[in-house]
Scaffold this active site. Structure first.
Site, short mmCIF file in Angstrom:
data_model
loop_
_atom_site.label_atom_id
_atom_site.label_comp_id
_atom_site.label_asym_id
_atom_site.label_seq_id
_atom_site.Cartn_x
_atom_site.Cartn_y
_atom_site.Cartn_z
N ASP A 55 -2.87 -31.80 -37.13
CA ASP A 55 -3.75 -32.95 -36.86
C ASP A 55 -4.23 -32.98 -35.41
O ASP A 55 -4.46 -34.04 -34.83
CB ASP A 55 -3.04 -34.27 -37.20
CG ASP A 55 -2.56 -34.30 -38.64
OD1 ASP A 55 -3.30 -33.78 -39.50
OD2 ASP A 55 -1.47 -34.82 -38.90
N LYS A 62 -8.49 -29.99 -35.35
CA LYS A 62 -9.03 -28.65 -35.62
C LYS A 62 -10.41 -28.74 -36.28
O LYS A 62 -11.33 -28.00 -35.92
CB LYS A 62 -8.08 -27.88 -36.57
CG LYS A 62 -6.72 -27.61 -35.95
CD LYS A 62 -5.79 -26.88 -36.92
CE LYS A 62 -5.30 -27.72 -38.08
NZ LYS A 62 -4.41 -28.84 -37.72
N GLY A 116 -5.41 -32.23 -43.93
CA GLY A 116 -6.42 -33.29 -43.91
C GLY A 116 -7.26 -33.06 -42.67
O GLY A 116 -6.78 -33.25 -41.56
N HIS A 117 -8.48 -32.60 -42.86
CA HIS A 117 -9.34 -32.20 -41.74
C HIS A 117 -10.54 -33.14 -41.68
O HIS A 117 -11.34 -33.17 -42.61
CB HIS A 117 -9.79 -30.75 -41.92
CG HIS A 117 -8.66 -29.76 -41.80
ND1 HIS A 117 -8.81 -28.41 -41.98
CD2 HIS A 117 -7.36 -29.94 -41.48
CE1 HIS A 117 -7.65 -27.81 -41.79
NE2 HIS A 117 -6.74 -28.70 -41.49
N GLN A 159 -2.52 -26.86 -40.77
CA GLN A 159 -1.21 -27.09 -40.15
C GLN A 159 -1.21 -26.52 -38.72
O GLN A 159 -2.25 -26.54 -38.09
CB GLN A 159 -0.06 -26.53 -41.01
CG GLN A 159 0.13 -27.28 -42.32
CD GLN A 159 -0.83 -26.87 -43.39
OE1 GLN A 159 -0.97 -25.69 -43.68
NE2 GLN A 159 -1.49 -27.82 -43.99
P1 GDP Z 1 -6.94 -31.63 -38.05
O1 GDP Z 1 -6.03 -31.74 -39.22
O2 GDP Z 1 -6.38 -30.80 -36.95
O3 GDP Z 1 -8.34 -31.23 -38.41
O4 GDP Z 1 -7.04 -33.11 -37.44
P2 GDP Z 1 -7.20 -34.49 -38.27
O5 GDP Z 1 -8.60 -34.58 -38.75
O6 GDP Z 1 -6.10 -34.63 -39.27
O7 GDP Z 1 -6.84 -35.56 -37.15
C1 GDP Z 1 -7.59 -35.66 -35.99
C2 GDP Z 1 -8.17 -37.10 -35.92
O8 GDP Z 1 -8.64 -37.34 -34.62
C3 GDP Z 1 -9.37 -37.29 -36.84
O9 GDP Z 1 -9.40 -38.62 -37.27
C4 GDP Z 1 -10.55 -37.00 -35.93
O10 GDP Z 1 -11.73 -37.69 -36.32
C5 GDP Z 1 -10.05 -37.52 -34.61
N1 GDP Z 1 -10.52 -36.79 -33.43
C6 GDP Z 1 -10.75 -35.47 -33.28
N2 GDP Z 1 -11.07 -35.18 -31.99
C7 GDP Z 1 -11.04 -36.36 -31.32
C8 GDP Z 1 -11.24 -36.73 -29.94
O11 GDP Z 1 -11.51 -35.90 -29.08
N3 GDP Z 1 -11.08 -38.06 -29.64
C9 GDP Z 1 -10.76 -38.99 -30.57
N4 GDP Z 1 -10.61 -40.26 -30.18
N5 GDP Z 1 -10.56 -38.68 -31.87
C10 GDP Z 1 -10.69 -37.38 -32.22
P1 IMO Z 2 -3.41 -30.39 -40.96
O1 IMO Z 2 -4.08 -29.10 -41.42
C1 IMO Z 2 0.31 -32.47 -40.09
C2 IMO Z 2 3.80 -31.37 -42.51
C3 IMO Z 2 4.38 -32.40 -43.45
C4 IMO Z 2 5.83 -31.98 -43.41
C5 IMO Z 2 5.76 -30.47 -43.33
C6 IMO Z 2 5.91 -29.76 -44.68
O2 IMO Z 2 -4.18 -31.61 -41.31
O3 IMO Z 2 -3.05 -30.27 -39.52
P2 IMO Z 2 4.31 -29.49 -46.78
O4 IMO Z 2 3.70 -30.50 -47.67
O5 IMO Z 2 3.33 -28.61 -46.08
O6 IMO Z 2 5.40 -28.69 -47.44
O7 IMO Z 2 5.07 -30.36 -45.63
O8 IMO Z 2 4.49 -30.17 -42.80
N1 IMO Z 2 2.35 -31.10 -42.70
C7 IMO Z 2 1.39 -31.50 -41.85
N2 IMO Z 2 1.46 -32.27 -40.74
N3 IMO Z 2 -0.87 -31.95 -40.45
C8 IMO Z 2 -0.97 -31.14 -41.55
O9 IMO Z 2 -2.08 -30.46 -41.86
C9 IMO Z 2 0.20 -30.93 -42.33
N4 IMO Z 2 0.47 -30.24 -43.46
C10 IMO Z 2 1.78 -30.34 -43.67
O10 IMO Z 2 4.17 -33.70 -42.98
O11 IMO Z 2 6.43 -32.43 -42.21
MG MG Z 3 -5.01 -33.19 -40.36
#
Ligand code: GDP
Ligand code: IMO
Ligand code: MG
Length: 407
Positions: A13, A16, A40-41, A222
């Site tokens: 998270d 990416k 979750g991207h 991840q």
């Molecule tokens: P990922 O799994 O690595 O793609 O990241 P996620 O989408 O799960 O979580 C990142 C969260 O931060 C999302 O809600 C994005 O919209 C938000 N986000 C990404 N870059 C920035 C940033 O530079 N500033 C802020 N405030 N939010 C950001």
């Molecule tokens: P993105 O791509 C954050 C964590 C779960 C748990 C561990 C194992 O959005 O960064 P799993 O269901 O993969 O066997 O769970 O990994 N986990 C993540 N944490 N971002 C993710 O994906 C994750 N995908 C799995 O919370 O601790």
């Molecule tokens: Mg994510």
């Protein structure tokens, strides 16, 4: 033959998807290389928010060919729900390709994920319960069902039936309720037929693209410290998000990788159980959750928050051969009087912090590096000095346009 890899440098998270969306403009393909719908991207475009789980984050651009590489485990109901949702929002998925070598996730994987977690009790991993671990376990046991099987509906149905019976025995042994085999076979006959047109020898396809000098972007899900080998085992996921996994999960050899971008937040978060040396369990942690909107996209769980850990980041640089960093969510620190950054650990593993004064300025509208406040520059310079690679992108907000870059 430029190939860029985007890899999470923390526990996931990191933002990416937003960086992939930004880099996609200069690439032809975006290829997911591991994980499944545990990811979750999120990409925010104006008032639109796209939360992607399986479809590569480059899909929002018409010029991008989105590819689900061989290293991904695919949950068909989720894949088609995602395609339908995107297409209803006028994002075409017509060019999507799914590797014939992908392993499929079935309902028994999800049931077993929950049963294994229950058996662990207090030692549970806190998985997303999406069946990721059991699906990769079947792959390693050499009993998994791959996407190519859907091209032969009769043998596919036989495989699904046999696997359903075999897994039902394990479900019963663990105290669970057996699944309805006929129902699963019927459901997957329909899902398999829908998948068939997307199934491709993506390894061949990607090498043809490399021969044409196309620019490929490999999307990690991840992150480094959730890596099955290099993460905080056993509190990890069941795949290899690290850069080596990008080669295995796409069939592209290491010599092609030219740019390996590590994504790190300006602080740290983690969902699920496991060690977190710089975790904040006080009101500062709550403040990061609130301002950073740190709730999981997939499970809605509150993310644990803490300070940036450069010891871990240094390790991420080594393990992934990172060539540069993207430092995301810097704006979340705008109102912090003091910012701590862990630069080392004591002999018994306690974080040692460098304390920087906060910049107490709203940076969300900043588009120029030079316009960032001095305090933000000090943090960026500390990171670069301590980890030895440059920060090339800084995130200043969730929106697509909210970033500054040195390129
Ligand atoms: P990922 O799994 O690595 O793609 O990241 P996620 O989408 O799960 O979580 C990142 C969260 O931060 C999302 O809600 C994005 O919209 C938000 N986000 C990404 N870059 C920035 C940033 O530079 N500033 C802020 N405030 N939010 C950001
Ligand atoms: P993105 O791509 C954050 C964590 C779960 C748990 C561990 C194992 O959005 O960064 P799993 O269901 O993969 O066997 O769970 O990994 N986990 C993540 N944490 N971002 C993710 O994906 C994750 N995908 C799995 O919370 O601790
Ligand atoms: Mg994510």
């Amino acid at each position: 033959m430029p190939v860029t890899v985007v890899v999470g440098a923390q526990w996931g998270d990191e933002g990416k998807a937003k960086v992939i969306d930004l880099l996609a403009a200069e690439h032809t393909h975006v290829v997911r290389y591991q994980g499944g719908h545990n990811a979750g991207h999120t990409v925010v475009v104006g008032t639109e928010r796209y939360a992607l789980q399986l479809i590569p984050s480059g899909v929002l651009y018409p010029h991008i060919i989105p590819v689900i590489g061989n290293g991904v485990v695919v949950d068909l109901p989720t894949l088609f729900r995602e395609i339908d949702t995107l297409e209803s929002r006028n994002i075409s998925c017509a060019k999507l390709k799914v590797s014939s070598q992908c392993h499929l996730i079935f309902p028994w994987h999800q049931t077993l994920d929950a049963l294994y977690e229950a058996v662990r009790g207090d030692d549970r991993i806190g998985t997303t319960l999406k069946g990721i671990g059991p699906a990769y376990a079947d792959k390693a046991r050499r009993i998994g069902i791959r996407a190519s099987e859907v091209l032969h509906p009769n043998t596919f149905a036989e495989s699904v039936r046999a696997q359903a019976f075999a897994h039902n025995s394990e479900i019963i042994a663990l105290g669970g309720d057996p699944l309805d085999v006929d129902d699963i076979v019927a459901t997957f006959a329909v899902l398999g037929a829908r998948l068939a047109p997307y199934v491709t020898d993506t390894v061949e396809m990607l090498h043809e693209a490399l021969d044409r000098d196309d620019a490929l972007l490999l999307e990690g899900a991840q992150a480094t410290f959730l890596d099955l080998d290099h993460g905080t085992y056993p509190f990890v996921t069941s795949s290899n998000p690290t850069a080596g996994g990008a080669c295995v999960g796409t069939g592209i050899g290491p010599r092609y990788l030219t740019r390996i971008v590590g994504i790190t937040k300006a602080y740290s978060t983690r969902v699920g159980s496991g060690p977190f040396p710089t975790e904040l369990t006080d009101e500062l942690g709550d403040k990061l959750v609130e301002i950073g909107r740190e709730f999981g996209t997939v499970t809605g769980r509150r993310r644990r928050c803490g300070w940036l850990d450069l010891v871990m980041l240094r390790k991420a640089v080594r393990i992934n051969s990172l060539t540069e960093l993207a430092l995301t969510k810097l704006d979340v620190l705008d109102t912090f009087e003091e910012i701590k950054v862990c630069t080392d650990y004591t002999a018994d593993g306690q974080p040692i912090y460098e304390v920087l004064p906060g910049w107490l300025t709203d940076i969300s509208a900043t588009t120029d590096v030079d316009a960032l406040p001095a305090g933000a520059h000090a943090l960026i310079e500390l990171v670069e000095r301590e980890v030895g690679i440059p920060v090339r992108i800084v995130g200043t907000g969730a929106e697509r346009e909210s970033y500054v870059t040195w390129q």
